[in-house]
Scaffold this motif. Structure first.
Motif, PDB file in Angstrom:
ATOM      1  N   GLU A   1      24.390  27.042   7.320  1.00 23.40           N
ATOM      2  CA  GLU A   1      23.906  27.055   5.932  1.00 23.40           C
ATOM      3  C   GLU A   1      23.921  25.637   5.358  1.00 23.40           C
ATOM      4  O   GLU A   1      22.952  25.189   4.742  1.00 23.40           O
ATOM      5  CB  GLU A   1      24.835  27.979   5.122  1.00 23.40           C
ATOM      6  CG  GLU A   1      24.179  28.828   4.063  1.00 23.40           C
ATOM      7  CD  GLU A   1      22.799  29.342   4.419  1.00 23.40           C
ATOM      8  OE1 GLU A   1      22.689  30.068   5.418  1.00 23.40           O
ATOM      9  OE2 GLU A   1      21.844  28.993   3.707  1.00 23.40           O
ATOM     10  N   ASP A   2      25.040  24.972   5.558  1.00 25.27           N
ATOM     11  CA  ASP A   2      25.217  23.578   5.109  1.00 25.27           C
ATOM     12  C   ASP A   2      24.143  22.688   5.756  1.00 25.27           C
ATOM     13  O   ASP A   2      23.495  21.861   5.083  1.00 25.27           O
ATOM     14  CB  ASP A   2      26.651  23.144   5.508  1.00 25.27           C
ATOM     15  CG  ASP A   2      26.983  21.719   5.153  1.00 25.27           C
ATOM     16  OD1 ASP A   2      26.111  21.008   4.632  1.00 25.27           O
ATOM     17  OD2 ASP A   2      28.140  21.303   5.419  1.00 25.27           O
ATOM     18  N   ALA A   3      23.911  22.871   7.053  1.00 25.96           N
ATOM     19  CA  ALA A   3      22.917  22.050   7.775  1.00 25.96           C
ATOM     20  C   ALA A   3      21.525  22.263   7.193  1.00 25.96           C
ATOM     21  O   ALA A   3      20.780  21.295   6.949  1.00 25.96           O
ATOM     22  CB  ALA A   3      22.928  22.421   9.262  1.00 25.96           C
ATOM     23  N   LEU A   4      21.170  23.525   6.931  1.00 25.05           N
ATOM     24  CA  LEU A   4      19.823  23.826   6.428  1.00 25.05           C
ATOM     25  C   LEU A   4      19.634  23.275   5.015  1.00 25.05           C
ATOM     26  O   LEU A   4      18.553  22.803   4.661  1.00 25.05           O
ATOM     27  CB  LEU A   4      19.564  25.344   6.461  1.00 25.05           C
ATOM     28  CG  LEU A   4      19.494  25.953   7.871  1.00 25.05           C
ATOM     29  CD1 LEU A   4      19.370  27.471   7.798  1.00 25.05           C
ATOM     30  CD2 LEU A   4      18.344  25.375   8.681  1.00 25.05           C
ATOM     31  N   THR A   5      20.705  23.313   4.218  1.00 26.97           N
ATOM     32  CA  THR A   5      20.626  22.765   2.854  1.00 26.97           C
ATOM     33  C   THR A   5      20.431  21.247   2.904  1.00 26.97           C
ATOM     34  O   THR A   5      19.567  20.683   2.222  1.00 26.97           O
ATOM     35  CB  THR A   5      21.916  23.111   2.066  1.00 26.97           C
ATOM     36  OG1 THR A   5      22.075  24.520   2.077  1.00 26.97           O
ATOM     37  CG2 THR A   5      21.853  22.608   0.634  1.00 26.97           C
ATOM     38  N   TYR A   6      21.205  20.585   3.769  1.00 26.16           N
ATOM     39  CA  TYR A   6      21.098  19.119   3.894  1.00 26.16           C
ATOM     40  C   TYR A   6      19.686  18.730   4.338  1.00 26.16           C
ATOM     41  O   TYR A   6      19.063  17.812   3.797  1.00 26.16           O
ATOM     42  CB  TYR A   6      22.136  18.620   4.904  1.00 26.16           C
ATOM     43  CG  TYR A   6      22.272  17.119   4.952  1.00 26.16           C
ATOM     44  CD1 TYR A   6      23.049  16.438   4.017  1.00 26.16           C
ATOM     45  CD2 TYR A   6      21.621  16.382   5.932  1.00 26.16           C
ATOM     46  CE1 TYR A   6      23.182  15.049   4.056  1.00 26.16           C
ATOM     47  CE2 TYR A   6      21.754  14.999   5.981  1.00 26.16           C
ATOM     48  CZ  TYR A   6      22.536  14.344   5.045  1.00 26.16           C
ATOM     49  OH  TYR A   6      22.664  12.976   5.092  1.00 26.16           O
ATOM     50  N   LEU A   7      19.187  19.493   5.318  1.00 25.11           N
ATOM     51  CA  LEU A   7      17.842  19.212   5.842  1.00 25.11           C
ATOM     52  C   LEU A   7      16.787  19.441   4.760  1.00 25.11           C
ATOM     53  O   LEU A   7      15.846  18.651   4.627  1.00 25.11           O
ATOM     54  CB  LEU A   7      17.595  20.140   7.043  1.00 25.11           C
ATOM     55  CG  LEU A   7      16.570  19.698   8.081  1.00 25.11           C
ATOM     56  CD1 LEU A   7      16.805  18.271   8.545  1.00 25.11           C
ATOM     57  CD2 LEU A   7      16.611  20.640   9.282  1.00 25.11           C
ATOM     58  N   SER A   8      16.961  20.503   3.992  1.00 28.84           N
ATOM     59  CA  SER A   8      16.008  20.804   2.931  1.00 28.84           C
ATOM     60  C   SER A   8      16.028  19.705   1.852  1.00 28.84           C
ATOM     61  O   SER A   8      14.988  19.292   1.349  1.00 28.84           O
ATOM     62  CB  SER A   8      16.374  22.169   2.351  1.00 28.84           C
ATOM     63  OG  SER A   8      15.841  22.349   1.096  1.00 28.84           O
ATOM     64  N   ASP A   9      17.224  19.194   1.546  1.00 28.46           N
ATOM     65  CA  ASP A   9      17.345  18.163   0.499  1.00 28.46           C
ATOM     66  C   ASP A   9      16.773  16.811   0.939  1.00 28.46           C
ATOM     67  O   ASP A   9      16.356  16.012   0.106  1.00 28.46           O
ATOM     68  CB  ASP A   9      18.828  17.965   0.121  1.00 28.46           C
ATOM     69  CG  ASP A   9      19.371  19.169  -0.631  1.00 28.46           C
ATOM     70  OD1 ASP A   9      18.552  20.004  -1.069  1.00 28.46           O
ATOM     71  OD2 ASP A   9      20.611  19.287  -0.764  1.00 28.46           O
ATOM     72  N   HIS A  10      16.795  16.545   2.279  1.00 29.25           N
ATOM     73  CA  HIS A  10      16.411  15.200   2.746  1.00 29.25           C
ATOM     74  C   HIS A  10      15.311  15.246   3.805  1.00 29.25           C
ATOM     75  O   HIS A  10      15.190  14.312   4.608  1.00 29.25           O
ATOM     76  CB  HIS A  10      17.636  14.495   3.333  1.00 29.25           C
ATOM     77  CG  HIS A  10      18.803  14.451   2.413  1.00 29.25           C
ATOM     78  ND1 HIS A  10      18.829  13.678   1.275  1.00 29.25           N
ATOM     79  CD2 HIS A  10      19.994  15.102   2.433  1.00 29.25           C
ATOM     80  CE1 HIS A  10      19.972  13.839   0.633  1.00 29.25           C
ATOM     81  NE2 HIS A  10      20.709  14.719   1.321  1.00 29.25           N
TER      82      HIS A  10
END
Ligand code: FAD
Length: 283
Positions: free
Chosen positions: A13-22
C-alpha cells in the motif's frame, strides 16, 4: 553520484502511494542490476527511487492446483533452486541459469528482466513461451492483468504505466507430456549478452499430433514475441523431419521487416531445427 530520495516502503500500500505521488519522477528498483549501470552512466536522472526488493508481497513462489505464482522480486538463483519451478516450469530454470554469472543471478530478479524489456533478455522470452500472465497494480486503477507477450511495447520500454507495479507472474503448470527447450548463443558462458536465444514449449495429443506450440526467439527482434507463422505450420500436424524443415523455412516470414545480421538467420534456423527435432522426434 546522483541525488535522489530513496524510499523503502513498509507495505505494498505504502509503495503504491509513493509511486502514485511521484509517478513521473520515480524509478522502481529491485536488484538494481539493470538500473544501477544506467544511473552510473547518467542515462537516468530519477528524483525518487522506490525500493521494492524487501517488500514481502512481491516475493515468494506459491502454487494452487493449476497455476504457479512467482513474486517479481524472485531472483534467478531462487528460480533455479526451487523444487516447484524445477518440477512444473523447467524452461524457467534453463533460461535463468543462462543469465550472467552467479552474482547477477543472486541479485537480478525475474520482474526486473521483464520490466527492462531488453531485446537480448534471457528470461522474458521463456516467460512469454510459457504464456504467463502479469499482475499489475496501481493506486489509481487497482489491479489489472496482461499477457506477458504484451509486457513490452518497444525496446527497453515496458507497457506498465508510470504509477504501476508488477506484483505477480502467473504461469500454468506444464501439463504431463508437455516438453520444452531453451538455448542461448553468446560469446562465452558467463556475463555475455545473448546473440540469440530460443524458447520452445509444446504439447502433443495421444495420437502424437502437435496440439499446442509456442516459440519465442530472443535477441532476434526489437523485443521478444512469438513467431506465429512457424507455430501455425507445426500446430495440428504429426511431426516429422519434413514438417520441421518446412517450419524452419517460414522463419523469415515471422522476422520480416526486422533487421538481422546475415549470420544470425542460418544459425537460428539450425538451432530451431535441432531443438524441435530433439523435442518431437526423439523419445
Ligand atoms: C554484468 C551483467 C550481466 C547481465 N547478464 C544478463 C544476461 O545474461 N541475461 C539477461 O537477461 N540479463 C542480464 N543482465 C541484465 C539484468 O541482470 C537482468 O535484466 C535482471 O533481471 C534485472 O533485474 P533487477 O532486479 O536487477 O532489475 P532492476 O535493475 O532493479 O530494474 C530493472 C527495470 O525493471 C523495473 N522494475 C523492477 N521491478 C519492477 C516491478 N516489480 N514493477 C515495475 N517495474 C519494475 C525497474 O524500474 C527498471 O526499469 C545482466 C546485467 C549485468 C549488470
Amino acid at each position: 553520484m546522483q541525488n535522489f530520495n530513496f524510499h523503502s516502503p513498509a507495505s505494498l500500500e505504502d509503495a503504491l502511494t509513493y509511486l502514485s505521488d511521484h509517478a513521473e519522477t520515480c524509478k522502481i528498483i529491485a536488484g538494481g542490476t539493470d538500473l544501477i549501470p544506467n544511473l552510473r552512466t547518467e542515462k537516468l536522472y530519477p528524483m525518487h527511487m522506490l525500493n521494492v526488493l524487501e517488500l514481502e508481497e512481491l516475493s515468494g513462489i506459491s502454487e494452487n492446483e493449476n497455476t504457479i505464482r512467482i513474486g517479481p522480486t524472485t531472483t534467478f538463483t531462487e528460480l533455479i533452486e526451487t523444487t516447484l519451478i524445477n518440477r512444473f516450469l523447467p524452461l524457467l530454470v534453463k533460461a535463468s541459469s543462462q543469465v550472467g554469472g552467479p552474482q547477477i543471478r543472486n541479485r537480478g530478479t525475474i520482474g526486473g528482466n521483464i520490466c527492462t524489456g531488453s531485446p537480448a533478455a534471457d528470461v522474458l522470452p521463456a516467460v512469454i513461451a510459457l504464456d504467463a500472465e502479469l499482475e499489475l497494480r496501481s493506486k489509481k486503477n487497482g489491479t489489472r492483468r496482461i499477457a506477458a507477450s504484451e509486457a513490452v511495447q518497444a525496446p527497453y520500454n515496458s507497457n506498465l504505466g508510470p504509477d504501476e507495479l508488477l506484483t505477480g507472474i502467473f504461469i500454468h503448470k506444464l501439463k504431463p507430456g508437455a516438453r520444452c527447450a531453451y538455448e542461448k548463443i553468446a560469446t562465452r558462458n558467463a556475463m555475455a549478452r545473448a546473440f540469440m536465444n530460443l524458447s520452445i514449449v509444446l504439447q502433443r495429443d495421444e495420437e502424437g499430433v502437435i496440439s499446442d506450440v509456442r516459440i519465442v526467439p530472443g535477441a532476434m527482434m526489437a523485443f521478444a514475441r512469438r513467431i506465429t507463422v512457424a507455430e501455425e505450420v507445426l500446430a495440428g500436424k504429426k511431426p516429422d523431419e519434413f514438417l520441421i524443415a518446412k517450419a524452419a523455412e517460414t522463419l523469415l516470414g515471422d522476422l520480416k521487416g526486422v533487421w538481422i545480421p546475415d549470420y544470425k538467420i542460418p544459425v537460428f534456423r539450425n538451432i530451431f531445427k535441432r531443438l524441435l527435432g530433439e523435442l518431437l522426434l526423439k523419445s
